[in-house]
Structure formats: structure tokens, C-alpha cells
Design a protein around this motif. Structure first.
Motif, PDB file in Angstrom:
ATOM      1  N   ARG A 113      36.856  44.820  43.095  1.00 40.26           N
ATOM      2  CA  ARG A 113      36.937  43.332  43.282  1.00 40.26           C
ATOM      3  C   ARG A 113      35.871  43.103  44.536  1.00 40.26           C
ATOM      4  O   ARG A 113      35.153  42.041  44.469  1.00 40.26           O
ATOM      5  CB  ARG A 113      38.097  42.591  43.206  1.00 40.26           C
ATOM      6  CG  ARG A 113      39.268  42.811  42.107  1.00 40.26           C
ATOM      7  CD  ARG A 113      40.329  42.303  42.371  1.00 40.26           C
ATOM      8  NE  ARG A 113      41.343  42.117  40.877  1.00 40.26           N
ATOM      9  CZ  ARG A 113      41.113  41.204  40.256  1.00 40.26           C
ATOM     10  NH1 ARG A 113      40.459  40.190  40.447  1.00 40.26           N
ATOM     11  NH2 ARG A 113      41.928  41.237  39.182  1.00 40.26           N
ATOM     12  N   TRP A 171      32.500  40.888  44.291  1.00 47.68           N
ATOM     13  CA  TRP A 171      32.454  39.741  44.917  1.00 47.68           C
ATOM     14  C   TRP A 171      31.285  39.771  45.610  1.00 47.68           C
ATOM     15  O   TRP A 171      30.553  38.747  45.681  1.00 47.68           O
ATOM     16  CB  TRP A 171      33.613  39.448  46.100  1.00 47.68           C
ATOM     17  CG  TRP A 171      33.340  38.397  46.948  1.00 47.68           C
ATOM     18  CD1 TRP A 171      33.566  37.057  46.681  1.00 47.68           C
ATOM     19  CD2 TRP A 171      32.662  38.362  47.976  1.00 47.68           C
ATOM     20  NE1 TRP A 171      33.141  36.274  47.716  1.00 47.68           N
ATOM     21  CE2 TRP A 171      32.723  37.130  48.796  1.00 47.68           C
ATOM     22  CE3 TRP A 171      32.103  39.418  48.923  1.00 47.68           C
ATOM     23  CZ2 TRP A 171      32.105  36.861  50.008  1.00 47.68           C
ATOM     24  CZ3 TRP A 171      31.578  39.242  50.117  1.00 47.68           C
ATOM     25  CH2 TRP A 171      31.686  37.986  50.926  1.00 47.68           C
ATOM     26  N   THR A 189      27.890  37.100  45.139  1.00 52.15           N
ATOM     27  CA  THR A 189      27.535  36.694  46.365  1.00 52.15           C
ATOM     28  C   THR A 189      26.048  36.532  46.712  1.00 52.15           C
ATOM     29  O   THR A 189      25.508  35.604  47.107  1.00 52.15           O
ATOM     30  CB  THR A 189      28.434  36.615  47.466  1.00 52.15           C
ATOM     31  OG1 THR A 189      29.710  36.427  47.269  1.00 52.15           O
ATOM     32  CG2 THR A 189      28.184  35.967  48.649  1.00 52.15           C
ATOM     33  N   GLY A 228      41.113  36.525  49.671  1.00 53.63           N
ATOM     34  CA  GLY A 228      41.037  35.361  48.773  1.00 53.63           C
ATOM     35  C   GLY A 228      40.185  35.470  47.672  1.00 53.63           C
ATOM     36  O   GLY A 228      40.368  35.462  46.403  1.00 53.63           O
ATOM     37  N   PRO A 229      38.859  35.603  47.970  1.00 55.77           N
ATOM     38  CA  PRO A 229      37.691  35.480  47.119  1.00 55.77           C
ATOM     39  C   PRO A 229      37.685  36.440  45.999  1.00 55.77           C
ATOM     40  O   PRO A 229      37.296  36.136  44.806  1.00 55.77           O
ATOM     41  CB  PRO A 229      36.651  35.573  47.843  1.00 55.77           C
ATOM     42  CG  PRO A 229      37.083  35.135  49.397  1.00 55.77           C
ATOM     43  CD  PRO A 229      38.486  35.668  49.417  1.00 55.77           C
ATOM     44  N   ARG A 273      40.134  37.308  44.258  1.00 49.71           N
ATOM     45  CA  ARG A 273      41.346  36.986  43.168  1.00 49.71           C
ATOM     46  C   ARG A 273      40.589  35.683  42.298  1.00 49.71           C
ATOM     47  O   ARG A 273      41.563  35.367  41.513  1.00 49.71           O
ATOM     48  CB  ARG A 273      42.417  36.715  43.748  1.00 49.71           C
ATOM     49  CG  ARG A 273      43.195  37.792  44.727  1.00 49.71           C
ATOM     50  CD  ARG A 273      43.546  38.916  43.722  1.00 49.71           C
ATOM     51  NE  ARG A 273      43.622  40.254  44.512  1.00 49.71           N
ATOM     52  CZ  ARG A 273      43.860  41.509  44.357  1.00 49.71           C
ATOM     53  NH1 ARG A 273      43.837  41.706  43.032  1.00 49.71           N
ATOM     54  NH2 ARG A 273      43.950  42.575  45.188  1.00 49.71           N
ATOM     55  N   THR A 274      39.463  35.301  42.567  1.00 49.20           N
ATOM     56  CA  THR A 274      38.945  34.082  41.799  1.00 49.20           C
ATOM     57  C   THR A 274      38.845  34.848  40.221  1.00 49.20           C
ATOM     58  O   THR A 274      38.483  35.979  40.047  1.00 49.20           O
ATOM     59  CB  THR A 274      37.751  33.551  42.451  1.00 49.20           C
ATOM     60  OG1 THR A 274      36.375  34.670  42.423  1.00 49.20           O
ATOM     61  CG2 THR A 274      37.822  33.187  43.616  1.00 49.20           C
ATOM     62  N   HIS A 275      38.668  33.783  39.432  1.00 44.30           N
ATOM     63  CA  HIS A 275      38.291  33.651  37.979  1.00 44.30           C
ATOM     64  C   HIS A 275      37.086  34.491  37.724  1.00 44.30           C
ATOM     65  O   HIS A 275      36.878  35.447  36.939  1.00 44.30           O
ATOM     66  CB  HIS A 275      38.548  32.711  37.246  1.00 44.30           C
ATOM     67  CG  HIS A 275      38.208  32.723  35.909  1.00 44.30           C
ATOM     68  ND1 HIS A 275      39.016  33.401  34.849  1.00 44.30           N
ATOM     69  CD2 HIS A 275      37.188  32.461  35.075  1.00 44.30           C
ATOM     70  CE1 HIS A 275      38.585  33.473  33.585  1.00 44.30           C
ATOM     71  NE2 HIS A 275      37.210  32.864  33.674  1.00 44.30           N
ATOM     72  N   GLU A 276      36.076  33.891  38.530  1.00 33.73           N
ATOM     73  CA  GLU A 276      34.733  34.722  38.508  1.00 33.73           C
ATOM     74  C   GLU A 276      34.622  36.188  38.580  1.00 33.73           C
ATOM     75  O   GLU A 276      33.965  36.874  37.968  1.00 33.73           O
ATOM     76  CB  GLU A 276      33.680  33.720  39.238  1.00 33.73           C
ATOM     77  CG  GLU A 276      32.288  34.038  39.206  1.00 33.73           C
ATOM     78  CD  GLU A 276      31.330  33.606  40.229  1.00 33.73           C
ATOM     79  OE1 GLU A 276      31.787  32.704  41.168  1.00 33.73           O
ATOM     80  OE2 GLU A 276      30.210  33.309  39.919  1.00 33.73           O
ATOM     81  N   THR A 314      37.238  38.067  38.592  1.00 33.86           N
ATOM     82  CA  THR A 314      38.042  38.956  37.660  1.00 33.86           C
ATOM     83  C   THR A 314      37.402  39.146  36.329  1.00 33.86           C
ATOM     84  O   THR A 314      37.150  40.355  35.499  1.00 33.86           O
ATOM     85  CB  THR A 314      39.417  38.066  37.469  1.00 33.86           C
ATOM     86  OG1 THR A 314      39.861  37.978  38.575  1.00 33.86           O
ATOM     87  CG2 THR A 314      40.175  38.641  36.434  1.00 33.86           C
ATOM     88  N   LEU A 368      49.786  33.554  38.257  1.00 38.40           N
ATOM     89  CA  LEU A 368      48.427  32.641  38.394  1.00 38.40           C
ATOM     90  C   LEU A 368      49.104  31.270  38.495  1.00 38.40           C
ATOM     91  O   LEU A 368      48.099  30.355  38.077  1.00 38.40           O
ATOM     92  CB  LEU A 368      47.549  33.116  37.356  1.00 38.40           C
ATOM     93  CG  LEU A 368      46.794  34.254  37.316  1.00 38.40           C
ATOM     94  CD1 LEU A 368      45.904  34.691  36.112  1.00 38.40           C
ATOM     95  CD2 LEU A 368      46.053  34.662  38.543  1.00 38.40           C
TER      96      LEU A 368
END
Ligand code: DC
Length: 228
Positions: free
Chosen positions: A44, A48, A52, A92-93, A95-98, A100, A167
Motif C-alpha cells: 500500500r 501511495w 502521489t 492513514g493515507p 488505507r484510503t479507497h484510492e 485500495t 470501514l
């Protein structure tokens, strides 16, 4: 071993999403005084970084070309597992939907897997008391000589219900479809797909509580250590 400290124990826990891998692995490691590594968090984290930095995720060669750039650091204390990319905390970032939605595409690229696998092996080799490593290909590819291999399964319904709970308020049907799609992608990729190793112990968690799964795995590790 004669007199000295117990030999480090390496435990590989694989399986699809929503089987309780993370909660189980963390608790087992904490209970037995072992390190803990969440390899999904590493995939992940690299995803990310790609998102980014605007890398074209439709193009595996673009992903491969920059796979060596981000510095990914995992903290392996089960009481406080951490993950950073180039010094930034990304717990944190990632685990975002994007992230995943994109992680299967990024983790299918062989150059990404080679890079992350190397990190995983070096963390496992440096864990003094031993380590619980959770993922998809740990028993088959990353640590084929692990002392104990566990493969967790559960019905798609149970997995979706658990993920929706995590979630908070997510739609169970949509979660179920997304899980099935991600597992299919992870199981069918060419390089080290999600798979049960021949010598793994399969534990179906559908009808078990988390406490029961943890107890089952702790018992298996203790039996291994006792040489049974
Ligand atoms: O466990 P998780 O849902 O956080 O994992 C995220 C993704 O990372 C998963 O869809 C597949 C990939 N992954 C992998 O390819 N190999 C691993 N050992 C762990 C995760």
C-alpha cells in the motif's frame, strides 16, 4: 537448543482480505514476544507513493521504472506497527479507497515485488526473537523456510461483513464485490500470487471468533517451538 535462548521463530500467515490476518498476526506476535510485519502495508505504501507522484498506473513499465525510488520503512513492534515512505508517516493515507483500488495493479509488477520481498526478508532475518509476517505470498515465496505457515480462509460473506465493520457504515454488498475483485486479481497475477503453500496449516475462520483464531495459532506456534 542447548541452554541458550530459544531459536527465533518465523511464522508466515497468508490468506485473502477480511480473514482476520492482521488482527490475528498482531495479537499472536504480542502474546509471544515476536516482531510483526504487515506486508500489505508495504504494498500500500509503494502504491501511495506512485499515486502521489502521478505515475501512470495503467503502465507496468512506468511502475517498474520507479519501483526502487521510494524508501519504505516498517516498524515491527506489534503494539505500535508503523509505516513510512521517505520519512513521511503514511499509516492513514495507505488505507484510503484510492490506494485500495490501485494496490493490486502496483503489487502485480515483478520489479515492485522483488524490491518489497528483499525488504521483507531482511526484516525477518534481523528479528531477534522471531517474527510473524502476514501477507499473500509469505509461505510460498518470501519465507519458504518459515517454521510455521498458516493459511487463513473465510467465506466471502464473513469477509465482507468484517471489512464493512472496519470501514464503519460501508455497504456490505459493495465491499463484498470489491473484495472478490481484489482477491481474484491477487490470485491470478503471474508473479507470486495469493496461494496456500503445500505445507501450510489451513484455518477456516468463518465460524470462529478472533480470540479462537488467535488461540489456535498461538497453540500451533508453541507446539512448533516444543518440537512436536
Ligand atoms: O493485506 P492488505 O489488504 O492490506 O494488502 C493490500 C494488497 O497488497 C493486496 O490486495 C495484495 C497486495 N499484497 C501482496 O500482493 N502480497 C503480499 N504479501 C501482501 C499484500
Amino acid at each position: 537448543m542447548e541452554n541458550g535462548a530459544a531459536k527465533p521463530v518465523i511464522v508466515a500467515i497468508d490468506g485473502p482480505s477480511g480473514t482476520g490476518k492482521s488482527s490475528t498476526s498482531k495479537a499472536v506476535a504480542a502474546q509471544l514476544g515476536l516482531s510483526y510485519l504487515d506486508t500489505g502495508a508495504q504494498y500500500r505504501a509503494i502504491t501511495w507513493w506512485m499515486v502521489t507522484n502521478g505515475i501512470d498506473l495503467e503502465d507496468p513499465s512506468a511502475i517498474a521504472a520507479v519501483a526502487g525510488k521510494p524508501e519504505i520503512v516498517s516498524g515491527t513492534d506489534p503494539a505500535n506497527p508503523t509505516i513510512s515512505v521517505d520519512g513521511t508517516d503514511v499509516a492513514g493515507p495507505i488505507r484510503t479507497h484510492e490506494v485500495t483500488a490501485q494496490v493490486s495493479a502496483v503489487s502485480a509488477v515483478p520489479e515492485v515485488r522483488a524490491r518489497i520481498t528483499e525488504l521483507q526478508r531482511s526484516l525477518a532475518a534481523s528479528a531477534e526473537s522471531g517474527i510473524v509476517v502476514e501477507g499473500r505470498d509469505i509461505g510460498t515465496t518470501v519465507l519458504p523456510d518459515a517454521d510455521l505457515k498458516i493459511f487463513l480462509t473465510a467465506s466471502a460473506e464473513a469477509r465482507a461483513a468484517r471489512r464493512s465493520g472496519e470501514l464503519k457504515g460501508a455497504d456490505v454488498n459493495a465491499t463484498r464485490e470489491a473484495l472478490i475483485k481484489r482477491d481474484a486479481a491477487d490470485s491470478s497475477r503471474k508473479t507470486s500470487p495469493l496461494a496456500k503453500a503445500d505445507d501450510a496449516v489451513e484455518v477456516d475462520t468463518t465460524e470462529l471468533t478472533l480470540a479462537q483464531v488467535i488461540e489456535c495459532v498461538v497453540t500451533l506456534v508453541e507446539e512448533k517451538r516444543a518440537g512436536k
